[in-house]
Design a protein around this motif. Structure first.
Motif, PDB file in Angstrom:
ATOM      1  N   ARG A  90       1.156  -0.956  -0.215  1.00  0.00           N
ATOM      2  CA  ARG A  90       0.227   0.050  -0.046  1.00  0.00           C
ATOM      3  C   ARG A  90       1.111   1.525  -0.296  1.00  0.00           C
ATOM      4  NH1 ARG A  90      -2.511  -3.844  -0.043  1.00  0.00           N
ATOM      5  NH2 ARG A  90      -4.602  -4.602   0.967  1.00  0.00           N
ATOM      6  N   THR A  91       0.279   2.156  -0.102  1.00  0.00           N
ATOM      7  CA  THR A  91       0.856   3.494   0.092  1.00  0.00           C
ATOM      8  C   THR A  91      -0.247   4.772   1.068  1.00  0.00           C
ATOM      9  OG1 THR A  91      -0.060   4.844  -1.369  1.00  0.00           O
ATOM     10  CG2 THR A  91       1.830   3.830  -2.325  1.00  0.00           C
ATOM     11  N   ARG A  92       1.049   4.545   2.234  1.00  0.00           N
ATOM     12  CA  ARG A  92       0.705   5.521   3.391  1.00  0.00           C
ATOM     13  C   ARG A  92       1.637   6.573   3.074  1.00  0.00           C
ATOM     14  NH1 ARG A  92       1.173   3.187   9.715  1.00  0.00           N
ATOM     15  NH2 ARG A  92       0.341   4.772  10.818  1.00  0.00           N
ATOM     16  N   ILE A  93       1.130   8.146   3.459  1.00  0.00           N
ATOM     17  CA  ILE A  93       0.908   9.229   3.714  1.00  0.00           C
ATOM     18  C   ILE A  93       1.708   9.297   4.952  1.00  0.00           C
ATOM     19  CG2 ILE A  93       0.337  11.468   3.899  1.00  0.00           C
ATOM     20  CD1 ILE A  93       0.056   9.889   1.344  1.00  0.00           C
ATOM     21  N   TYR A  94       2.593   9.608   5.199  1.00  0.00           N
ATOM     22  CA  TYR A  94       3.130  10.179   6.499  1.00  0.00           C
ATOM     23  C   TYR A  94       4.174  11.453   7.424  1.00  0.00           C
ATOM     24  CZ  TYR A  94       4.719   5.170   7.561  1.00  0.00           C
ATOM     25  OH  TYR A  94       3.446   4.131   7.686  1.00  0.00           O
ATOM     26  N   PRO A  95       4.268  12.046   8.151  1.00  0.00           N
ATOM     27  CA  PRO A  95       4.861  13.866   8.068  1.00  0.00           C
ATOM     28  C   PRO A  95       6.119  13.512   7.417  1.00  0.00           C
ATOM     29  CG  PRO A  95       4.241  12.901  10.401  1.00  0.00           C
ATOM     30  CD  PRO A  95       3.725  11.481   9.231  1.00  0.00           C
ATOM     31  N   ALA A  96       6.563  14.177   7.210  1.00  0.00           N
ATOM     32  CA  ALA A  96       8.265  14.794   6.330  1.00  0.00           C
ATOM     33  C   ALA A  96       9.757  14.300   7.160  1.00  0.00           C
ATOM     34  CB  ALA A  96       8.397  15.210   5.345  1.00  0.00           C
ATOM     35  N   GLU A  97       9.239  14.169   8.557  1.00  0.00           N
ATOM     36  CA  GLU A  97      10.627  14.215   9.591  1.00  0.00           C
ATOM     37  C   GLU A  97      10.333  12.207   9.493  1.00  0.00           C
ATOM     38  OE1 GLU A  97       6.341  15.631  11.603  1.00  0.00           O
ATOM     39  OE2 GLU A  97       7.688  15.949  10.198  1.00  0.00           O
ATOM     40  N   ALA A  98       9.277  11.427   9.276  1.00  0.00           N
ATOM     41  CA  ALA A  98       9.350  10.309   9.694  1.00  0.00           C
ATOM     42  C   ALA A  98      10.719   9.770   8.694  1.00  0.00           C
ATOM     43  CB  ALA A  98       8.365   9.411   9.601  1.00  0.00           C
ATOM     44  N   ASP A  99      11.327  10.457   7.001  1.00  0.00           N
ATOM     45  CA  ASP A  99      11.853   9.809   6.107  1.00  0.00           C
ATOM     46  C   ASP A  99      13.795   9.723   7.103  1.00  0.00           C
ATOM     47  OD1 ASP A  99      13.060   8.774   3.849  1.00  0.00           O
ATOM     48  OD2 ASP A  99      12.485  10.733   2.426  1.00  0.00           O
ATOM     49  N   ASN A 100      13.648   8.761   7.041  1.00  0.00           N
ATOM     50  CA  ASN A 100      15.094   8.532   7.953  1.00  0.00           C
ATOM     51  C   ASN A 100      16.023   8.350   6.620  1.00  0.00           C
ATOM     52  OD1 ASN A 100      14.443   6.509   6.672  1.00  0.00           O
ATOM     53  ND2 ASN A 100      14.902   5.173   8.324  1.00  0.00           N
ATOM     54  N   GLY A 101      15.681   8.237   4.903  1.00  0.00           N
ATOM     55  CA  GLY A 101      16.836   8.635   4.057  1.00  0.00           C
ATOM     56  C   GLY A 101      16.313   7.011   3.487  1.00  0.00           C
ATOM     57  N   VAL A 102      16.362   6.208   3.923  1.00  0.00           N
ATOM     58  CA  VAL A 102      16.191   4.998   3.368  1.00  0.00           C
ATOM     59  C   VAL A 102      14.622   4.267   3.151  1.00  0.00           C
ATOM     60  CG1 VAL A 102      18.479   4.702   4.941  1.00  0.00           C
ATOM     61  CG2 VAL A 102      15.580   3.661   5.923  1.00  0.00           C
ATOM     62  N   LEU A 103      13.439   4.664   3.431  1.00  0.00           N
ATOM     63  CA  LEU A 103      12.727   4.567   2.613  1.00  0.00           C
ATOM     64  C   LEU A 103      11.996   4.450   1.814  1.00  0.00           C
ATOM     65  CD1 LEU A 103      10.092   6.405   5.936  1.00  0.00           C
ATOM     66  CD2 LEU A 103      11.358   4.028   5.783  1.00  0.00           C
ATOM     67  N   ALA A 104      11.589   3.286   1.072  1.00  0.00           N
ATOM     68  CA  ALA A 104      10.526   3.548  -0.175  1.00  0.00           C
ATOM     69  C   ALA A 104       9.700   4.653  -0.306  1.00  0.00           C
ATOM     70  CB  ALA A 104      10.485   2.655  -1.175  1.00  0.00           C
ATOM     71  N   ALA A 105      10.140   6.310  -1.042  1.00  0.00           N
ATOM     72  CA  ALA A 105       9.443   7.183  -0.535  1.00  0.00           C
ATOM     73  C   ALA A 105       9.044   7.968  -1.678  1.00  0.00           C
ATOM     74  CB  ALA A 105       9.183   7.933   1.561  1.00  0.00           C
ATOM     75  N   ARG A 106       8.111   8.960  -1.526  1.00  0.00           N
ATOM     76  CA  ARG A 106       8.240  10.374  -2.219  1.00  0.00           C
ATOM     77  C   ARG A 106       7.660  11.499  -1.446  1.00  0.00           C
ATOM     78  NH1 ARG A 106       4.814   7.963  -7.689  1.00  0.00           N
ATOM     79  NH2 ARG A 106       2.879   8.511  -6.937  1.00  0.00           N
ATOM     80  N   PRO A 107       7.643  12.833  -2.223  1.00  0.00           N
ATOM     81  CA  PRO A 107       6.863  14.195  -1.562  1.00  0.00           C
ATOM     82  C   PRO A 107       5.745  13.329  -1.991  1.00  0.00           C
ATOM     83  CG  PRO A 107       9.088  14.913  -2.172  1.00  0.00           C
ATOM     84  CD  PRO A 107       8.613  13.073  -2.846  1.00  0.00           C
ATOM     85  N   PHE A 108       4.722  14.324  -1.527  1.00  0.00           N
ATOM     86  CA  PHE A 108       3.426  13.925  -1.552  1.00  0.00           C
ATOM     87  C   PHE A 108       2.865  15.350  -1.588  1.00  0.00           C
ATOM     88  CE2 PHE A 108      -0.813  13.400  -0.168  1.00  0.00           C
ATOM     89  CZ  PHE A 108      -1.821  12.146  -0.974  1.00  0.00           C
ATOM     90  N   ALA A 109       2.825  16.410  -0.660  1.00  0.00           N
ATOM     91  CA  ALA A 109       2.671  17.285   0.247  1.00  0.00           C
ATOM     92  C   ALA A 109       3.920  18.093   0.728  1.00  0.00           C
ATOM     93  CB  ALA A 109       1.397  17.338   0.235  1.00  0.00           C
ATOM     94  N   PRO A 110       3.962  19.376   0.359  1.00  0.00           N
ATOM     95  CA  PRO A 110       4.771  20.320   1.505  1.00  0.00           C
ATOM     96  C   PRO A 110       4.553  19.648   3.423  1.00  0.00           C
ATOM     97  CG  PRO A 110       3.299  21.998   0.292  1.00  0.00           C
ATOM     98  CD  PRO A 110       2.919  19.934   0.410  1.00  0.00           C
ATOM     99  N   GLY A 111       5.738  19.206   3.429  1.00  0.00           N
ATOM    100  CA  GLY A 111       5.122  18.477   5.102  1.00  0.00           C
ATOM    101  C   GLY A 111       4.643  17.508   5.433  1.00  0.00           C
ATOM    102  N   LEU A 112       4.603  16.522   4.388  1.00  0.00           N
ATOM    103  CA  LEU A 112       4.122  15.085   3.732  1.00  0.00           C
ATOM    104  C   LEU A 112       4.775  14.306   3.150  1.00  0.00           C
ATOM    105  CD1 LEU A 112       0.450  15.543   4.110  1.00  0.00           C
ATOM    106  CD2 LEU A 112       1.683  14.981   6.062  1.00  0.00           C
ATOM    107  N   ILE A 113       4.904  13.086   2.870  1.00  0.00           N
ATOM    108  CA  ILE A 113       5.489  11.951   2.481  1.00  0.00           C
ATOM    109  C   ILE A 113       4.232  11.329   2.445  1.00  0.00           C
ATOM    110  CG2 ILE A 113       8.419  12.168   2.489  1.00  0.00           C
ATOM    111  CD1 ILE A 113       7.861   9.573   4.432  1.00  0.00           C
ATOM    112  N   GLU A 114       4.979  10.094   0.874  1.00  0.00           N
ATOM    113  CA  GLU A 114       4.075   8.760   0.458  1.00  0.00           C
ATOM    114  C   GLU A 114       5.177   7.600   0.755  1.00  0.00           C
ATOM    115  OE1 GLU A 114       0.983   7.424  -2.714  1.00  0.00           O
ATOM    116  OE2 GLU A 114       1.899   8.882  -3.681  1.00  0.00           O
ATOM    117  N   ALA A 115       4.701   6.731   1.274  1.00  0.00           N
ATOM    118  CA  ALA A 115       5.457   5.860   1.716  1.00  0.00           C
ATOM    119  C   ALA A 115       4.992   4.303   1.303  1.00  0.00           C
ATOM    120  CB  ALA A 115       6.358   5.390   2.789  1.00  0.00           C
TER     121      ALA A 115
END
Length: 297
Positions: A104-129
């Motif tokens: 699935r893809t789930r939305i997280y706060p941008a600070e959850a991205d630790n640099g190793v996640l399969a993630a991309r920007p979703f909106a300012p302050g949010l990522i899609e992982a």
């Protein structure tokens, strides 16, 4: 699914004196699982044992707000055990034919991205992982794991979104905030905010877009901008949504963003608002659109 529903029924109750009790329960459960436990900065409990892992006390307090106090021991036990199990018993994701149905893809706060996640920007302050959804836990996918699959990049995110859509639609309640019509999208799902990617399927959005808030993992609030509402009507909608977004962000669980966004043709733009006394001040480019609305209404 669409229904009429008052906003107040969706709000959680007060949570008083929770910190000490919940801290003690986390320590007790952690020790029973063989982990030492201590508080660290960031409102987090650090568990140290076979692995090092973190328990967000903010999120745990938000979850505790949803159940009677007598149920807290079971809640904390389930919550901490699930986190530990996900670390100690990792899934074998090498077989993509089997793993793809769990993605699935789930939305997280941008600070959850630790640099190793399969993630991309979703909106300012949010990522899609990209995450793996199992009956007992949801865990993120790493770039290393993604690179080992025959599908990666945008195609993998498309697959994750398709699986979220296949899980079924959200509940939609036509509500009012201070007399302002608002569509409230919600569900007992970690993936509610992912549905922002196809918001137009839930809300009749015209050429001027919509004011949107996604304060927590289970809640979206949207107000379609209409020329007939004029300048004042849209500003009032922004004020009401902003206030509710802040409160719902604090309530959780799964806090995402306390901010207000402008949804246009699938894109989310952060509205950097501020208060001048009691008046909400909106950004200049958005005010220019409202001026156009006033001229047309």
């Amino acid at each position: 699914m669409r229904s009429e529903k008052g906003w107040g029924s969706m709000r959680g109750g007060a949570l008083n004196g929770a910190d000490g009790a919940l801290d003690s329960l986390v320590v007790l459960v952690a020790e029973n699982l063989g982990y030492a436990c201590r508080r660290v900065p960031g409102d987090v409990m650090l568990l140290e044992g076979a692995n090092r892992l973190h328990v967000s006390m903010r999120n745990l307090r938000q979850l505790a707000r949803l159940v009677p106090r007598d149920d807290w021991p079971a809640l904390v036990s389930d919550h901490v055990t699930t986190i530990v199990t996900a670390i100690e018993e990792p899934l074998d994701l090498s077989d993509f034919e089997l793993a793809q149905h769990l993605l699935r893809t789930r939305i997280y706060p941008a600070e959850a991205d630790n640099g190793v996640l399969a993630a991309r920007p979703f909106a300012p302050g949010l990522i899609e992982a990209v995450v793996v959804d199992t009956p007992t836990t949801v865990r993120t996918v790493t770039v290393e794991e993604m690179d080992g699959w025959p599908v990666s990049g945008d195609a993998l995110f498309m697959l994750g979104r398709a699986n979220v859509r296949a899980d079924g639609p959200l509940q939609v309640d036509d509500s009012e905030l201070g007399g302002v019509p608002v569509a409230v999208l919600h569900g007992w799902s970690f993936y509610t905010a992912t549905h922002l990617a196809w918001l137009e399927e839930y809300v009749d959005i015209g050429p001027y877009g919509a004011l949107v808030a996604a304060p927590s993992r289970g809640l979206i609030m949207a107000h379609a901008i209409r020329p007939r509402a004029g300048y004042r009507g849209t500003v009032e909608a922004a004020r009401e949504l902003q206030a509710q977004a802040h409160q719902a962000y604090e309530d959780g669980p799964g806090s995402l963003s306390p901010h207000l966004f402008w949804w246009r043709t699938g894109e989310l733009t952060l509205l950097e608002t501020r208060y001048d006394g009691d008046a909400l001040v909106l950004p200049r480019d958005f005010l220019q659109v409202l001026t156009t609305l006033t001229a047309e209404s």
